[in-house]
Write an enzyme that holds these catalytic residues in place. Structure first.
Site, PDB file in Angstrom:
ATOM      1  N   ASN A 169       0.797  -1.236   0.000  1.00  0.00           N
ATOM      2  CA  ASN A 169       0.000   0.000   0.000  1.00  0.00           C
ATOM      3  C   ASN A 169       0.829   1.285   0.000  1.00  0.00           C
ATOM      4  OD1 ASN A 169       0.735  -0.425   2.658  1.00  0.00           O
ATOM      5  ND2 ASN A 169      -1.174   0.366   3.503  1.00  0.00           N
ATOM      6  N   GLU A 264       5.423  -4.095  11.845  1.00  0.00           N
ATOM      7  CA  GLU A 264       4.270  -3.190  11.814  1.00  0.00           C
ATOM      8  C   GLU A 264       3.194  -3.964  11.093  1.00  0.00           C
ATOM      9  OE1 GLU A 264       5.975   0.036   9.477  1.00  0.00           O
ATOM     10  OE2 GLU A 264       5.990   1.241  11.272  1.00  0.00           O
ATOM     11  N   CYS A 298      -3.100   0.929   6.867  1.00  0.00           N
ATOM     12  CA  CYS A 298      -3.111   0.254   8.171  1.00  0.00           C
ATOM     13  C   CYS A 298      -3.741   1.164   9.202  1.00  0.00           C
ATOM     14  CB  CYS A 298      -1.715  -0.152   8.585  1.00  0.00           C
ATOM     15  SG  CYS A 298      -0.691   1.232   8.977  1.00  0.00           S
TER      16      CYS A 298
HETATM   17  N1  LIG Z   1       1.329  -1.362  10.819  1.00  0.00           N
HETATM   18  C1  LIG Z   1       1.697  -0.756   9.721  1.00  0.00           C
HETATM   19  O1  LIG Z   1       2.470   0.193   9.736  1.00  0.00           O
HETATM   20  C2  LIG Z   1       1.155  -1.204   8.395  1.00  0.00           C
HETATM   21  C3  LIG Z   1       0.541  -2.432   8.240  1.00  0.00           C
HETATM   22  N2  LIG Z   1       0.050  -2.803   7.019  1.00  0.00           N
HETATM   23  C4  LIG Z   1      -0.660  -4.078   6.884  1.00  0.00           C
HETATM   24  O2  LIG Z   1      -0.241  -4.761   5.712  1.00  0.00           O
HETATM   25  C5  LIG Z   1      -1.298  -5.535   5.181  1.00  0.00           C
HETATM   26  C6  LIG Z   1      -1.451  -5.263   3.698  1.00  0.00           C
HETATM   27  O3  LIG Z   1      -0.252  -5.363   3.021  1.00  0.00           O
HETATM   28  P1  LIG Z   1       0.144  -6.671   2.190  1.00  0.00           P
HETATM   29  O4  LIG Z   1       1.231  -6.251   1.249  1.00  0.00           O
HETATM   30  O5  LIG Z   1      -1.080  -7.297   1.612  1.00  0.00           O
HETATM   31  O6  LIG Z   1       0.716  -7.603   3.333  1.00  0.00           O
HETATM   32  P2  LIG Z   1       1.446  -9.025   3.214  1.00  0.00           P
HETATM   33  O7  LIG Z   1       1.736  -9.450   4.605  1.00  0.00           O
HETATM   34  O8  LIG Z   1       0.688  -9.914   2.326  1.00  0.00           O
HETATM   35  O9  LIG Z   1       2.814  -8.711   2.427  1.00  0.00           O
HETATM   36  C7  LIG Z   1       3.772  -7.831   2.957  1.00  0.00           C
HETATM   37  C8  LIG Z   1       5.115  -8.133   2.356  1.00  0.00           C
HETATM   38  O10 LIG Z   1       5.533  -9.450   2.720  1.00  0.00           O
HETATM   39  C9  LIG Z   1       5.976 -10.141   1.571  1.00  0.00           C
HETATM   40  N3  LIG Z   1       5.852 -11.575   1.801  1.00  0.00           N
HETATM   41  C10 LIG Z   1       4.850 -12.423   1.462  1.00  0.00           C
HETATM   42  N4  LIG Z   1       5.120 -13.686   1.886  1.00  0.00           N
HETATM   43  C11 LIG Z   1       6.321 -13.621   2.505  1.00  0.00           C
HETATM   44  C12 LIG Z   1       7.132 -14.576   3.162  1.00  0.00           C
HETATM   45  N5  LIG Z   1       6.790 -15.848   3.282  1.00  0.00           N
HETATM   46  N6  LIG Z   1       8.299 -14.158   3.695  1.00  0.00           N
HETATM   47  C13 LIG Z   1       8.687 -12.878   3.607  1.00  0.00           C
HETATM   48  N7  LIG Z   1       7.958 -11.920   2.997  1.00  0.00           N
HETATM   49  C14 LIG Z   1       6.795 -12.286   2.454  1.00  0.00           C
HETATM   50  C15 LIG Z   1       5.106  -9.584   0.470  1.00  0.00           C
HETATM   51  O11 LIG Z   1       5.668  -9.865  -0.784  1.00  0.00           O
HETATM   52  P3  LIG Z   1       4.703 -10.188  -2.059  1.00  0.00           P
HETATM   53  O12 LIG Z   1       3.973  -8.940  -2.342  1.00  0.00           O
HETATM   54  O13 LIG Z   1       5.681 -10.554  -3.106  1.00  0.00           O
HETATM   55  O14 LIG Z   1       3.811 -11.308  -1.644  1.00  0.00           O
HETATM   56  C16 LIG Z   1       5.136  -8.108   0.825  1.00  0.00           C
HETATM   57  O15 LIG Z   1       6.355  -7.529   0.418  1.00  0.00           O
HETATM   58  C17 LIG Z   1      -2.520  -5.150   5.979  1.00  0.00           C
HETATM   59  O16 LIG Z   1      -2.789  -6.116   6.969  1.00  0.00           O
HETATM   60  C18 LIG Z   1      -2.103  -3.840   6.648  1.00  0.00           C
HETATM   61  O17 LIG Z   1      -2.804  -3.556   7.811  1.00  0.00           O
HETATM   62  C19 LIG Z   1       0.162  -2.009   5.927  1.00  0.00           C
HETATM   63  C20 LIG Z   1       0.747  -0.775   6.032  1.00  0.00           C
HETATM   64  C21 LIG Z   1       1.290  -0.279   7.266  1.00  0.00           C
HETATM   65  O1  LIG Z   2       0.816   2.414   7.396  1.00  0.00           O
HETATM   66  C1  LIG Z   2       0.160   2.829   6.493  1.00  0.00           C
HETATM   67  O2  LIG Z   2      -0.766   2.248   5.895  1.00  0.00           O
HETATM   68  C2  LIG Z   2       0.587   4.185   6.113  1.00  0.00           C
HETATM   69  O3  LIG Z   2       1.829   4.462   6.687  1.00  0.00           O
HETATM   70  C3  LIG Z   2      -0.479   5.124   6.562  1.00  0.00           C
HETATM   71  O4  LIG Z   2       0.014   6.371   6.643  1.00  0.00           O
HETATM   72  P1  LIG Z   2      -1.049   7.570   6.742  1.00  0.00           P
HETATM   73  O5  LIG Z   2      -1.944   7.225   7.879  1.00  0.00           O
HETATM   74  O6  LIG Z   2      -0.207   8.753   6.992  1.00  0.00           O
HETATM   75  O7  LIG Z   2      -1.735   7.574   5.428  1.00  0.00           O
END
Ligand SMILES: NC(=O)C1=CN([C@@H]2O[C@H](COP(=O)(O)OP(=O)(O)OC[C@H]3O[C@@H](n4cnc5c(N)ncnc54)[C@H](OP(=O)(O)O)[C@@H]3O)[C@@H](O)[C@H]2O)C=CC1
Ligand SMILES: O=C(O)[C@H](O)COP(=O)(O)O
Length: 439
Positions: A169, A264, A298
């Site tokens: 994202n 995170e 997130c």
């Molecule tokens: N707390 C925070 O700051 C934030 C949390 N999020 C959370 O992230 C989620 C959405 O993001 P999303 O990208 O779908 O999350 P994912 O957990 O699906 O993927 C995150 C990353 O992990 C990689 N990945 C997948 N499988 C593995 C593995 N087995 N080992 C190591 N890395 C792996 C993915 O690669 P690939 O794409 O190649 O599968 C991607 O780069 C939501 O739950 C959201 O809440 C999002 C933003 C901020």
């Molecule tokens: O963790 C996320 O999804 C982004 O860091 C959100 O950042 P924002 O709340 O400033 O859009």
């Protein structure tokens, strides 16, 4: 344009290269990973599917480069980071174009993400110089039984090789939020970008390349997380993992072993609304918090817990604003754009159907075309519905009506998640007490 001008080296025919030892390379695997445009649902870009052997080489180079980098003066590290930040901001347009095509980020938000990333890199350099420039002097008689006959000097030292894995994202912003701190502190950095967002991340890495960082200090290996993820996170050359994403983080924490982890993860961010709140302010923030980037943040508002006495009014005000949201392609800078993948859209639809079967009130008609889901407010959601607890990561927002503040806090704390939350009230004492009670 992406892959042209200063970015021409990143592209090899139709396929984007990976970055190792200061060079852009094609993988020996001969295999590629397709990045599907969420809007057209056609392949937009291709990236290399790196091999385990290539990962090994990257880790070796990162280890060597880190030793010299740790001896590079702090002010020089900061100088290079400031330079990378400026280059990143200068080239915001082609990078933003990738974000529009790969993750359907609305055009203006895509530009903001790149600019904000440059600012973050500079900020990290500034803070790093302050924080890392300080050490401590401890004297021995602070501990019972000791005389003042010893001194201890402590300062912060690098960890070594940091593996950075950001989510789709914010593939640029949440990558630099790992790269900047790691580099200023004297670490080297291996980036595994998310598949959706990988090309934007490769362009961002090229800005660091252009800034002139030493060879091997930063590298970027591409490939599906499900295929090279475990090999990376369990690699003996990794000294720290900084991960942002969903439940994948839980699996990584179980496999990674004795390395520091920075995680995170997801959220079910609650918004508690009391009956003394400014209801126009509430409605504006619910819509902005819940629906910007189609809820794929997130920090998005993911459940509204609202006092029954004001619920009808707030729902009405929110609905009036939802009706004005522009739904369509990211190129037109619409508010609601297609969610990142078809499987993500299917998951969101599953939550909506479950809520429908269990009797939630649909404030709008459920509508979906491909990955595009129209914004939807679900009223009268109850705890037996999945949407009350699960993170849709899409433009669907549940409203749970509560009869007491305690009920709201209880729901918030019964969640598996604990990422962020907010409270609306005009009473500052209540605001502080409630936010303090939210775990
Ligand atoms: N707390 C925070 O700051 C934030 C949390 N999020 C959370 O992230 C989620 C959405 O993001 P999303 O990208 O779908 O999350 P994912 O957990 O699906 O993927 C995150 C990353 O992990 C990689 N990945 C997948 N499988 C593995 C593995 N087995 N080992 C190591 N890395 C792996 C993915 O690669 P690939 O794409 O190649 O599968 C991607 O780069 C939501 O739950 C959201 O809440 C999002 C933003 C901020
Ligand atoms: O963790 C996320 O999804 C982004 O860091 C959100 O950042 P924002 O709340 O400033 O859009």
């Amino acid at each position: 344009m992406a892959g042209t001008g200063v970015f021409a080296d990143v592209l090899d025919g139709e396929v984007y290269k990976y970055y190792a030892d200061g060079e852009w390379r094609a993988s020996a695997s001969g295999k590629t990973v397709a990045i599907v445009n969420p809007t057209t649902r056609q392949t937009q870009y291709r990236v290399q599917a790196c091999t385990q052997e290539e990962v090994n080489k990257v880790m070796d180079a990162a280890k060597v480069a880190q030793k010299a980098w740790a001896r590079t003066p702090l002010w020089k590290r900061a100088e290079l980071l400031h330079k990378a930040a400026a280059i990143l901001k200068e080239h915001k347009a082609p990078i933003a174009e990738c974000l529009v095509k790969e993750i359907a980020k609305p055009a203006k938000d895509a530009v903001s993400e790149v600019v904000r990333s440059g600012d973050l890199v500079s900020y990290t350099a500034e803070e790093g110089v302050r924080i890392l420039g300080e050490g401590k002097l401890l004297v021995s008689d602070s501990f019972p039984g000791n005389e003042r006959n010893k001194y201890c000097l402590s300062s912060k030292v690098p960890l070594g090789v940091v593996l950075a894995i950001p989510p789709f994202n914010y593939p640029v912003n949440l990558a630099v939020s790992k790269i900047g701190p790691a580099l200023i502190a004297g670490n080297s950095l291996v980036l595994k970008p998310p598949t959706q967002g990988a090309v934007a991340a490769l362009h961002m890495v090229h800005c660091f390349h252009l800034a002139g960082f030493p060879k091997g200090l930063i590298s970027c290996v591409t490939g599906k997380g499900s295929e090279i993820g475990d090999f990376l996170t369990m690699h003996p050359g990794v000294n720290c993992i900084s991960f942002t994403g969903g439940d994948t983080g839980i699996a990584i924490s179980k496999k990674a072993g004795m390395v520091p982890l920075q995680m995170e993860l997801g959220g079910k961010d609650a918004c508690i609304v009391l009956d003394d709140a400014d209801l126009d302010l509430v409605a504006a923030n619910i819509v902005k918090g819940g629906f910007s980037y189609s809820g794929q943040r997130c920090t998005a508002v993911k459940v509204v817990l609202i006092m029954e006495a004001v619920a009808d009014t707030v729902v009405e005000k929110v609905n009036a604003k939802v009706a004005k949201l522009k739904v369509g392609p990211p190129e037109d800078d619409c508010d609601i754009t297609p969610v990142v993948t078809e499987s993500s859209a299917n998951f969101i639809e599953g939550l909506v159907m479950d809520a429908k079967e269990k009797g939630a009130t649909f404030c709008q008609e459920y509508r979906r075309e491909g990955n595009l889901i129209w914004p939807l407010l679900l009223d009268h959601v109850r705890p037996d519905m999945r949407i009350a607890w699960e993170e849709p990561f899409g433009p669907v927002l549940p409203v749970i009506r509560i009869n007491s503040v305690e009920e709201g806090i209880h729901h918030c704390n019964a969640s598996n998640f604990g990422l962020q939350g907010c409270v609306f009230t005009r009473d500052i004492n209540k605001a502080i007490m409630i936010s303090d009670a939210m775990e």
